[in-house]
Write an enzyme that holds these catalytic residues in place. Structure first.
Site, PDB file in Angstrom:
ATOM      1  N   LYS A 147       0.830  -1.326  -0.297  1.00 43.06           N
ATOM      2  CA  LYS A 147       0.032  -0.013   0.118  1.00 43.06           C
ATOM      3  C   LYS A 147       0.818   1.288   0.271  1.00 43.06           C
ATOM      4  O   LYS A 147       0.291   2.373  -0.224  1.00 43.06           O
ATOM      5  CB  LYS A 147      -0.931   0.007   1.228  1.00 43.06           C
ATOM      6  N   LYS A 183      -4.514  -9.974  -6.372  1.00 41.00           N
ATOM      7  CA  LYS A 183      -5.619 -10.419  -5.719  1.00 41.00           C
ATOM      8  C   LYS A 183      -6.700  -9.159  -6.134  1.00 41.00           C
ATOM      9  O   LYS A 183      -6.209  -7.968  -6.477  1.00 41.00           O
ATOM     10  CB  LYS A 183      -5.600 -10.235  -4.186  1.00 41.00           C
ATOM     11  N   LYS A 195     -10.690  -3.564  -3.928  1.00 37.36           N
ATOM     12  CA  LYS A 195     -11.438  -2.482  -4.503  1.00 37.36           C
ATOM     13  C   LYS A 195     -10.744  -1.190  -4.940  1.00 37.36           C
ATOM     14  O   LYS A 195     -11.374  -0.264  -5.499  1.00 37.36           O
ATOM     15  CB  LYS A 195     -12.290  -2.328  -3.126  1.00 37.36           C
TER      16      LYS A 195
HETATM   17  N1  AQP Z   1      -9.568 -10.746  -3.490  1.00 41.13           N
HETATM   18  C1  AQP Z   1      -9.767 -11.150  -2.428  1.00 41.13           C
HETATM   19  N2  AQP Z   1      -9.881 -12.645  -2.008  1.00 41.13           N
HETATM   20  C2  AQP Z   1     -10.259 -12.998  -0.854  1.00 41.13           C
HETATM   21  N3  AQP Z   1     -10.555 -12.292   0.246  1.00 41.13           N
HETATM   22  C3  AQP Z   1     -10.282 -11.041   0.087  1.00 41.13           C
HETATM   23  N4  AQP Z   1     -10.442 -10.014   0.975  1.00 41.13           N
HETATM   24  C4  AQP Z   1     -10.311  -8.756   0.417  1.00 41.13           C
HETATM   25  N5  AQP Z   1      -9.773  -9.251  -1.145  1.00 41.13           N
HETATM   26  C5  AQP Z   1      -9.981 -10.349  -0.971  1.00 41.13           C
HETATM   27  C6  AQP Z   1     -10.872 -10.150   2.120  1.00 41.13           C
HETATM   28  O1  AQP Z   1     -12.205  -9.384   2.796  1.00 41.13           O
HETATM   29  C7  AQP Z   1     -12.040  -9.014   3.825  1.00 41.13           C
HETATM   30  C8  AQP Z   1     -12.167  -7.341   4.071  1.00 41.13           C
HETATM   31  O2  AQP Z   1     -10.773  -6.886   3.361  1.00 41.13           O
HETATM   32  P1  AQP Z   1     -10.689  -5.335   3.737  1.00 41.13           P
HETATM   33  O3  AQP Z   1     -11.604  -4.436   3.020  1.00 41.13           O
HETATM   34  O4  AQP Z   1     -10.838  -4.962   5.531  1.00 41.13           O
HETATM   35  O5  AQP Z   1      -9.271  -5.101   3.187  1.00 41.13           O
HETATM   36  P2  AQP Z   1      -8.750  -5.406   2.025  1.00 41.13           P
HETATM   37  O6  AQP Z   1      -8.052  -7.117   2.376  1.00 41.13           O
HETATM   38  O7  AQP Z   1      -7.577  -4.420   2.022  1.00 41.13           O
HETATM   39  O8  AQP Z   1      -9.613  -5.260   0.955  1.00 41.13           O
HETATM   40  P3  AQP Z   1      -9.469  -4.844  -0.669  1.00 41.13           P
HETATM   41  O9  AQP Z   1     -10.553  -5.060  -1.345  1.00 41.13           O
HETATM   42  O10 AQP Z   1      -8.090  -5.403  -1.235  1.00 41.13           O
HETATM   43  O11 AQP Z   1      -9.414  -3.355  -0.355  1.00 41.13           O
HETATM   44  P4  AQP Z   1      -8.001  -2.343  -0.690  1.00 41.13           P
HETATM   45  O12 AQP Z   1      -8.010  -2.202  -2.305  1.00 41.13           O
HETATM   46  O13 AQP Z   1      -8.509  -1.123  -0.230  1.00 41.13           O
HETATM   47  O14 AQP Z   1      -6.827  -2.871  -0.195  1.00 41.13           O
HETATM   48  C9  AQP Z   1     -10.668  -9.581   4.767  1.00 41.13           C
HETATM   49  O15 AQP Z   1     -10.800 -10.815   5.438  1.00 41.13           O
HETATM   50  C10 AQP Z   1      -9.761  -9.841   3.340  1.00 41.13           C
HETATM   51  O16 AQP Z   1      -8.711 -10.906   3.639  1.00 41.13           O
END
Ligand code: AQP
Length: 316
Positions: A111, A194, A197
């Site tokens: 990040k 992965k 969002k």
């Molecule tokens: N691609 C993924 N596959 C499986 N699990 C996922 N999670 C996120 N992306 C995937 C799981 O969703 C939960 C919540 O995630 P979060 O929003 O708290 O944080 P994150 O992991 O940072 O999600 P994003 O979508 O990737 O957001 P950004 O783009 O902001 O970094 C967690 O249990 C995570 O493991």
């Protein structure tokens, strides 16, 4: 009964990676465990947020939890910043965590890549410690997460063990809980990374509120190299219940047919969630009540832990 804690940041719209990697598993565990599901807004502000949008997204995550099947009568849903004990314990844990171990966190490296570590916030660097506080505050046994969060659960375990060595019996040692197949849903446009969002292109993800035509369009454009097909088969399998081997066999060499069928399976899988979301959109007072009740319900446990921790380390 085992206690479960998990959370999602209100930092963007929810995609099927969040659903299949996290929320769907929570729903499956709901009847066998004591469940606490948090909307981790203090984690979301580790990167810039627009106040009005953040406020809306906090409610949106609550709606998504409920629409996906989290039942507020069986599980507690609340907003992290409604319980000040998270920040208070986070600070205490900071004083038992080393800069070296936080420097090894992959999420921070990822990040902070764009703008460089020097211009990332201290909050982003400290994200895993606040997450450790979230988990340890409730003497959590199991933390269901996607693979990207496993390292953070591990650091929570390390901090808890370190503090337990010094102050006996302070924390319960949590375990990460992952469903191997869906622990890492990959980006549709780049199956090496992965689904996320904050990805640059909207062709990376399928949002839970995406309309059928959008879903069709995004699946049509999805990359179909070997990793891409594997990922699409996992998505199909999670919605349809068919095995990935059967799916791949059935559609071998027929990518266009596969994509058509897959889009249909996703549209059908998301339809009940979308319909429930539309219902919840009309009832904001209900969402406010769920969140208020949730924060009250976890209050005694949070207050008890923080008071025990303070006493044991010589504060208060
Ligand atoms: N691609 C993924 N596959 C499986 N699990 C996922 N999670 C996120 N992306 C995937 C799981 O969703 C939960 C919540 O995630 P979060 O929003 O708290 O944080 P994150 O992991 O940072 O999600 P994003 O979508 O990737 O957001 P950004 O783009 O902001 O970094 C967690 O249990 C995570 O493991």
């Amino acid at each position: 009964m085992k206690r479960i804690f998990s959370g999602i940041q209100p930092s963007g719209e929810m995609h099927i990676g969040n659903y299949l990697g996290a929320i769907k598993n929570w729903v499956d565990l709901q009847n066998d465990c004591e469940n606490i599901f948090c909307i981790v807004d203090l984690h979301a502000i580790t990167v810039p947020q627009e106040p009005k949008i953040l406020k809306r997204r906090i409610r949106e995550i609550a709606k998504i939890y409920i629409a996906c099947g989290i039942d507020p009568k069986k599980s507690t849903i609340f907003v992290q910043s409604d319980r000040p004990e998270h920040s208070e314990l986070g600070w205490i844990l900071n004083c038992f965590t080393y800069v070296g171990e936080l420097s090894r966190m992959i999420q921070f490296k990822d990040k902070s890549e764009k703008g460089g570590a020097d211009s990332s916030t201290v909050g982003l660097f400290d994200y895993p410690v606040l997450m450790a506080a979230d988990i340890l505050l409730y003497h959590t046994n199991l933390v269901p997460v996607g693979e990207d969060q496993k390292q953070h659960v591990e650091i929570a375990r390390d901090i808890a063990k370190r503090m337990n060595n010094k102050f006996k019996g302070l924390f319960t040692i949590p375990e990460p809980l992952m469903k191997k197949e869906t622990a890492r849903i990959m980006g549709l446009d780049n199956p090496q990374k992965k689904m996320s969002k904050s990805a640059a292109s909207e062709y990376n993800y399928i949002m839970l509120r995406d309309e059928p035509e959008i879903i069709e369009k995004k699946i049509k454009k999805a990359v179909t190299d070997e990793k891409g097909i594997d990922n699409l088969a996992v998505i199909h399998s999670s919605f349809s219940g068919k095995s990935t081997a059967d799916i791949k066999k059935e559609f071998a060499g027929r990518n266009a047919d596969f994509k058509k069928e897959l889009a249909g399976v996703i549209i059908e899988g998301l339809a009940p969630i979308q319909s429930k979301l539309r219902e919840l959109d009309k009832n904001p007072a209900y969402i406010e009540k769920v969140l208020k009740d949730g924060a009250e319900k976890v209050r005694p446990l949070a207050e008890k832990t923080i008071s025990e921790v303070k006493k044991k380390i010589g504060l208060g």
